[in-house]
Design a protein around this motif. Structure first.
Motif, mmCIF file in Angstrom:
data_model
loop_
_atom_site.group_PDB
_atom_site.id
_atom_site.type_symbol
_atom_site.label_atom_id
_atom_site.label_comp_id
_atom_site.label_asym_id
_atom_site.label_seq_id
_atom_site.Cartn_x
_atom_site.Cartn_y
_atom_site.Cartn_z
ATOM 1 N N ASP A 1 0.880 -1.177 0.000
ATOM 2 C CA ASP A 1 0.000 0.000 0.000
ATOM 3 C C ASP A 1 0.914 1.223 0.000
ATOM 4 O O ASP A 1 1.538 1.553 1.013
ATOM 5 C CB ASP A 1 -0.897 -0.015 1.245
ATOM 6 N N ILE A 2 0.994 1.866 -1.154
ATOM 7 C CA ILE A 2 2.066 2.863 -1.338
ATOM 8 C C ILE A 2 1.503 4.234 -1.723
ATOM 9 O O ILE A 2 0.729 4.356 -2.673
ATOM 10 C CB ILE A 2 3.055 2.400 -2.430
ATOM 11 N N ILE A 3 1.935 5.238 -0.974
ATOM 12 C CA ILE A 3 1.541 6.627 -1.262
ATOM 13 C C ILE A 3 2.778 7.401 -1.725
ATOM 14 O O ILE A 3 3.857 7.282 -1.140
ATOM 15 C CB ILE A 3 0.961 7.313 0.005
ATOM 16 N N LEU A 4 2.574 8.175 -2.790
ATOM 17 C CA LEU A 4 3.602 9.139 -3.219
ATOM 18 C C LEU A 4 3.269 10.451 -2.526
ATOM 19 O O LEU A 4 2.173 10.979 -2.678
ATOM 20 C CB LEU A 4 3.507 9.324 -4.739
ATOM 21 N N ARG B 1 9.667 10.345 -2.925
ATOM 22 C CA ARG B 1 9.341 9.958 -1.542
ATOM 23 C C ARG B 1 8.057 9.126 -1.509
ATOM 24 O O ARG B 1 6.980 9.603 -1.867
ATOM 25 C CB ARG B 1 9.106 11.202 -0.686
ATOM 26 N N TYR B 2 8.220 7.894 -1.033
ATOM 27 C CA TYR B 2 7.080 6.990 -0.908
ATOM 28 C C TYR B 2 6.862 6.660 0.572
ATOM 29 O O TYR B 2 7.828 6.481 1.321
ATOM 30 C CB TYR B 2 7.351 5.677 -1.631
ATOM 31 N N MET B 3 5.607 6.557 0.967
ATOM 32 C CA MET B 3 5.299 6.122 2.343
ATOM 33 C C MET B 3 4.279 4.984 2.290
ATOM 34 O O MET B 3 3.516 4.870 1.329
ATOM 35 C CB MET B 3 4.739 7.279 3.181
ATOM 36 N N PRO B 4 4.277 4.134 3.327
ATOM 37 C CA PRO B 4 3.249 3.089 3.363
ATOM 38 C C PRO B 4 1.912 3.715 3.742
ATOM 39 O O PRO B 4 1.861 4.614 4.597
ATOM 40 C CB PRO B 4 3.749 2.144 4.462
ATOM 41 N N ALA B 5 0.834 3.230 3.133
ATOM 42 C CA ALA B 5 -0.488 3.810 3.412
ATOM 43 C C ALA B 5 -1.057 3.351 4.745
ATOM 44 O O ALA B 5 -2.197 3.657 5.086
ATOM 45 C CB ALA B 5 -1.443 3.483 2.272
ATOM 46 N N ILE C 1 -1.096 14.363 -2.264
ATOM 47 C CA ILE C 1 -0.498 13.029 -2.191
ATOM 48 C C ILE C 1 -1.305 12.079 -3.078
ATOM 49 O O ILE C 1 -2.471 12.353 -3.378
ATOM 50 C CB ILE C 1 -0.418 12.496 -0.735
ATOM 51 N N TRP C 2 -0.682 11.025 -3.524
ATOM 52 C CA TRP C 2 -1.321 10.090 -4.458
ATOM 53 C C TRP C 2 -1.194 8.666 -3.912
ATOM 54 O O TRP C 2 -0.082 8.257 -3.530
ATOM 55 C CB TRP C 2 -0.611 10.120 -5.811
ATOM 56 N N ARG D 1 -7.138 7.561 7.020
ATOM 57 C CA ARG D 1 -7.145 8.990 7.396
ATOM 58 C C ARG D 1 -6.512 9.889 6.349
ATOM 59 O O ARG D 1 -6.590 11.114 6.445
ATOM 60 C CB ARG D 1 -6.359 9.178 8.707
ATOM 61 N N ASN D 2 -5.841 9.315 5.363
ATOM 62 C CA ASN D 2 -5.130 10.176 4.414
ATOM 63 C C ASN D 2 -6.096 10.882 3.478
ATOM 64 O O ASN D 2 -7.089 10.308 3.043
ATOM 65 C CB ASN D 2 -4.113 9.341 3.615
ATOM 66 N N ASP D 3 -5.778 12.138 3.164
ATOM 67 C CA ASP D 3 -6.641 12.978 2.329
ATOM 68 C C ASP D 3 -5.991 13.110 0.946
ATOM 69 O O ASP D 3 -4.913 13.707 0.817
ATOM 70 C CB ASP D 3 -6.799 14.347 2.996
#
Ligand code: AKG
Length: 270
Positions: A99-102, A226-230, A252-253, A263-265
């Motif tokens: 589960d990856i967010i840019l 920069r990638y973060m786990p969702a 963010i994508w 919770r991510n928007d």
């Protein structure tokens, strides 16, 4: 009858590459961008520089956002598109899950001769991600060598998940203004990240790293994606520590999987 043909769908890191990342906090995988994609990125970099005459080329943050942001940079959709490049996402998935967010993209282009220094720091000190987790893919667009200011890192400095003490240094010889307080690391252990154009390195959010000024006559450009786990939350209410980022309107994508944090928007800033 069952087919015995194996279909390779994922461009994974090898087990030993994952092990190096876990042990050292940084890995240079055996991977190279195809020439046409590298050329496309190099051309987009030239355009990015032309479109941002008032911005130091080491400070081209949000280079993937195709409008002039409140951070003062006009980015390019070429970098946004590239951030979703399957081969890179496959490698990132091996490190932070599926589960990856840019959430960011910073072009660090150190011009020859007068390139600024990146002080020793940990990325996590700057970023509003809770729980703190990020993998950066640093994509070399030029040769990156000790002579032209390659990144350096302290192997295994990420391992304890400790935040070292930073102080603020706003002098204009630096790209970032949060620097590690001296005496906490042994600089003699530092390793350079030597890359050819089209190679990448992957590094952990707790890793201590930095890079000296470019005193050579060769430019050194790299795109840090920069990638973060969702499973983590990008909290726009936490203010940026440096002078250049503004997270309050940062888009963010979700590139893979689903927003496990719930919770991510993904509307803000788009
Ligand atoms: O490009 C550099 O020299 C530094 C990059 C960096 O600090 C980062 O990607 O977090």
């Amino acid at each position: 009858m069952k087919s015995t043909k194996q279909i390779k769908t994922k461009n994974s890191l090898t087990l030993s590459e994952v092990e190096t990342y876990r042990e050292e906090g940084l890995v240079i995988p055996k991977f190279r961008l195809p020439t046409n994609i590298l050329t496309n990125l190099q051309n987009a970099l030239e355009e990015l520089i032309r479109n941002n005459p008032g911005v130091r080329p080491e400070k081209l943050i949000s280079a993937h956002v195709d409008k002039t942001t409140n951070e003062g940079v006009k980015g390019s959709s070429t970098f946004l598109q590239f951030a979703g490049y399957k081969e890179i996402l496959d490698m990132v998935e091996d490190l932070i899950g599926s589960d990856i967010i840019l959430w960011g993209c910073h072009m660090f282009c150190k011009t020859s001769g007068d390139g600024l220094e990146v002080p020793w720091h940990q990325d996590g000190h700057y970023w509003p991600i809770r729980p703190l987790a990020t993998c950066t893919a640093w994509v070399a667009l030029d040769f990156s060598t000790p002579e032209n200011g390659a990144m350096r890192y302290i192997p295994a400095s990420h391992k304890s998940h400790t935040h070292f003490t930073h102080y603020t240094d706003n002098s204009n010889r630096l790209v970032l203004n949060q620097a590690l307080m001296p005496g906490q690391i042994d600089e003699s252990l530092a390793k350079p990240v030597i890359l050819e154009p089209g190679q990448i390195s992957l590094h952990d959010v707790y890793l201590v790293h930095g890079s000296p000024a470019n005193r050579s006559d060769q430019r050194r450009a790299g795109l840090a994606i920069r990638y973060m786990p969702a499973t983590s939350y990008f909290d726009r209410e936490i203010p940026a520590m440096d002078q250049i980022a503004d997270f309050s309107k940062r888009p963010i994508w979700l590139l893979r999987g689903s927003d496990r944090s719930g919770r991510n928007d993904f509307q803000i800033g788009h």
